[in-house]
Design a protein around this motif. Structure first.
Motif, PDB file in Angstrom:
ATOM      1  N   ARG A 116       0.835  -1.195   0.000  1.00  0.00           N
ATOM      2  CA  ARG A 116       0.000   0.000   0.000  1.00  0.00           C
ATOM      3  C   ARG A 116       0.876   1.255   0.000  1.00  0.00           C
ATOM      4  NH1 ARG A 116      -3.799  -0.867   5.054  1.00  0.00           N
ATOM      5  NH2 ARG A 116      -4.810   1.015   4.284  1.00  0.00           N
TER       6      ARG A 116
ATOM      7  N   CYS B   3       1.643   5.433   0.969  1.00  0.00           N
ATOM      8  CA  CYS B   3       1.923   6.058   2.270  1.00  0.00           C
ATOM      9  C   CYS B   3       1.660   7.558   2.158  1.00  0.00           C
ATOM     10  CB  CYS B   3       3.391   5.794   2.588  1.00  0.00           C
ATOM     11  SG  CYS B   3       3.973   6.516   4.104  1.00  0.00           S
TER      12      CYS B   3
ATOM     13  N   GLU C 179       3.858   6.005  -3.656  1.00  0.00           N
ATOM     14  CA  GLU C 179       3.492   4.614  -3.968  1.00  0.00           C
ATOM     15  C   GLU C 179       4.656   3.966  -4.715  1.00  0.00           C
ATOM     16  OE1 GLU C 179       1.079   5.543  -8.103  1.00  0.00           O
ATOM     17  OE2 GLU C 179       0.102   5.886  -6.179  1.00  0.00           O
TER      18      GLU C 179
ATOM     19  N   HIS D 243       8.463   2.479   5.676  1.00  0.00           N
ATOM     20  CA  HIS D 243       7.224   1.933   5.094  1.00  0.00           C
ATOM     21  C   HIS D 243       7.534   0.990   3.915  1.00  0.00           C
ATOM     22  CE1 HIS D 243       2.946   2.021   4.012  1.00  0.00           C
ATOM     23  NE2 HIS D 243       3.384   1.993   2.751  1.00  0.00           N
TER      24      HIS D 243
ATOM     25  N   SER E 256      -0.676   4.659   6.237  1.00  0.00           N
ATOM     26  CA  SER E 256      -0.787   3.890   5.000  1.00  0.00           C
ATOM     27  C   SER E 256      -1.997   4.369   4.241  1.00  0.00           C
ATOM     28  CB  SER E 256      -1.000   2.412   5.326  1.00  0.00           C
ATOM     29  OG  SER E 256       0.179   1.875   5.827  1.00  0.00           O
TER      30      SER E 256
END
Ligand SMILES: Nc1ncnc2c1ncn2[C@@H]1O[C@H](COP(=O)(O)OP(=O)(O)O)[C@@H](O)[C@H]1O
Ligand SMILES: N[C@@H](CCOP(=O)(O)O)C(=O)O
Length: 301
Positions: free
Chosen positions: A2, A4, A35, A108, A300
């Motif tokens: 996913r 961020c 992404e 992330h 997210s």
């Protein structure tokens, strides 16, 4: 994976005597959505588009790559959409916000799963001082110090609804250059004066004592040395205590100035007062803002 999203506030460090220790989060922001992608791309709107969108020698991507490489994680290319409201090189914490963004994106997309405190410490180590990073990450007035290689920081929501103005001259001043004009050591008298004033300032913030801000923001450690590279400071400093202007301090390493303003002050008169004190030597942009008390957004998508 996913995407961020991040929203990081501008910060004004030092507030006079709190050199490398205090900073205040302000209500203009660096906003990022990222992404995974086939290659690195940065789409920028807002301030300093050219500098922010260059993929080479870019502080955001360099920080991202460095964190991933030093933690043996794959360097996943990302597409970044950025809305930048923080002017670069103006003493409003753009590099701290960008460092935090780079570390957070690395955590992330690299699957590092770092806690927020670890992200703050890593960004502060790269930035070299923890004041802007702590305020940017936690919001409010942040008091930060090094405890070995960890950052200890506490954020205070000011006990009064003060407004803020950043008075920004035309030309930027890199923080590195503004730190180079400072002395290596200080007299005991200057160190004690700064200690006394920074303690008073922190208490004045906590209790919302605007009447104390003018005296509590006096400084012997950096402002006297930076006046020569930040000429707006001596022009605006005499305004402190007049017409609802509670304090006038160098914003971070300069060249901008932070003015804290009483909630009831007439902003039009305050703006006129600042414009007339700044004179016509160079154009000065005034950014009216408030204190951002909420922590930075990191989530997210
Ligand atoms: N969003 C951004 N994208 C790319 N580089 C940035 C960004 N924000 C800051 N920088 C880098 O940080 C530098 C400014 O940092 P610094 O001199 O510490 O001033 P300040 O943090 O007060 O704005 C810029 O010249 C640029 O190299
Ligand atoms: N404590 C630092 C703060 C620098 O802030 P910046 O926004 O100018 O990067 C210093 O005074 O050098």
């Amino acid at each position: 994976m996913r995407g961020c999203r991040l929203r990081l506030p501008a910060t004004s460090a030092n507030l006079g005597p709190g050199f490398d220790a205090l900073a205040l989060a302000l209500s203009f922001y660096l906003e990022i959505e990222a992404e995974e992608s086939d290659e690195f791309v940065i789409d920028v709107s807002g301030r300093n588009r050219e500098l922010c969108s260059a993929v080479k020698n870019n502080l955001l991507l360099d920080t991202y790559t460095e964190i991933l490489q030093t933690n043996n994680a794959p360097v996943v290319p990302v597409k970044v959409r950025m809305v930048n409201g923080i002017p670069l090189g103006m003493g409003c914490g753009s590099s701290a916000a960008t460092r935090l963004a780079g570390v957070a994106l690395a955590s992330h997309f690299g699957g590092l799963k770092w806690e927020r405190e670890r992200i703050l410490t890593a960004a502060s180590l790269l930035e070299g001082h923890p004041d802007n990073t702590a305020a940017c990450w936690h919001g409010g007035l942040s008091v930060a110090c090094w405890h070995g290689k960890e950052v200890e920081a506490i954020s205070i929501t000011p006990g009064a609804r003060w407004k803020a103005i950043i008075a920004m001259p035309a030309r930027p001043l890199p923080t590195r250059e503004s730190r180079a004009v400072l002395p290596e050591s200080y007299s005991r008298a200057d160190a004690v004066a700064n200690l006394q004033h920074v303690a008073l300032l922190t208490a004045a913030f906590a209790q919302g004592r605007g009447d104390l801000l003018h005296s509590a923001t006096q400084d012997w450690m950096h402002q006297p040395y930076r006046e020569r590279v930040c000429p707006l400071l001596p022009l605006l400093a005499p305004l402190a205590g007049r017409d609802g202007l509670l304090s006038v301090t160098l914003s971070g390493a300069g060249p901008s100035i932070l003015l804290l303003v009483d909630a009831d002050a007439d902003m039009l008169s305050v703006r006129q007062l600042i414009d007339s004190a700044a004179g016509e030597s160079e154009p000065v942009e005034l950014i009216e803002c408030t204190i951002e008390s909420a922590p930075a957004v990191y989530e997210s998508l």
